[in-house]
Scaffold this motif. Structure first.
Motif, short mmCIF file in Angstrom:
data_model
loop_
_atom_site.label_atom_id
_atom_site.label_comp_id
_atom_site.label_asym_id
_atom_site.label_seq_id
_atom_site.Cartn_x
_atom_site.Cartn_y
_atom_site.Cartn_z
N VAL A 17 -40.53 22.72 101.20
CA VAL A 17 -39.47 22.05 101.94
C VAL A 17 -39.00 23.00 103.04
O VAL A 17 -39.06 24.21 102.90
CB VAL A 17 -38.28 21.65 101.03
N THR A 18 -38.53 22.42 104.13
CA THR A 18 -38.02 23.23 105.23
C THR A 18 -36.62 23.72 104.89
O THR A 18 -35.97 23.23 103.96
CB THR A 18 -37.97 22.43 106.54
N GLU A 21 -34.19 20.83 105.24
CA GLU A 21 -34.28 19.91 104.10
C GLU A 21 -33.62 20.52 102.87
O GLU A 21 -32.89 19.83 102.14
CB GLU A 21 -35.75 19.59 103.78
N GLN A 24 -29.89 20.28 103.12
CA GLN A 24 -29.41 18.93 102.88
C GLN A 24 -29.49 18.57 101.39
O GLN A 24 -28.54 18.03 100.83
CB GLN A 24 -30.23 17.93 103.69
N ILE A 25 -30.60 18.90 100.75
CA ILE A 25 -30.80 18.56 99.35
C ILE A 25 -29.80 19.28 98.45
O ILE A 25 -29.29 18.71 97.49
CB ILE A 25 -32.24 18.92 98.90
#
Length: 109
Positions: A17-18, A21, A24-25
């Motif tokens: 994942v970046t 990301e 946000q997660i």
């Protein structure tokens, strides 16, 4: 009673994942994740890309640490320590399950 909506995504621990990301997660800012990276508890994958990528394996412990941070008003250094302990607990639990599976009478039929 108000209904809650949840975003659901299936994450494969082998995926990446970046940083955006992950922020946000896990409901953390990019700056907070950068600080955890500086502490060495959040390690980007070493693929040499322009954008830093992280293993999806870190999502669950990071979300847990973030939740505990909010619940107990912890600073990021403490979250880093907590994240290290959560990862260590996960490794030990996997080892325990593996050893239990090797005991007589626990083999699959």
């Amino acid at each position: 009673m108000e209904k809650q909506l949840f975003d659901v995504a299936w994450l494969d621990a082998r995926e990446a994942v970046t940083l955006a990301e992950l922020a946000q997660i896990c409901a953390m800012s990019v700056d907070e994740l950068d600080e955890l990276t500086d502490y060495g508890v959040l390690v980007p994958t070493g693929d040499g890309r322009q954008e830093r990528l992280f293993s999806a394996e870190c999502v669950v412990p990071l979300r847990t640490a973030g939740k505990l941070r909010q619940d107990f008003d912890l600073d990021l250094f403490t979250v880093g320590l907590l994240l290290g302990y959560l990862n260590r607990i996960e490794v030990l639990e996997r080892q325990l399950l593996s050893l239990q599976a090797q005991l007589p009478g626990n083999a699959p039929a």
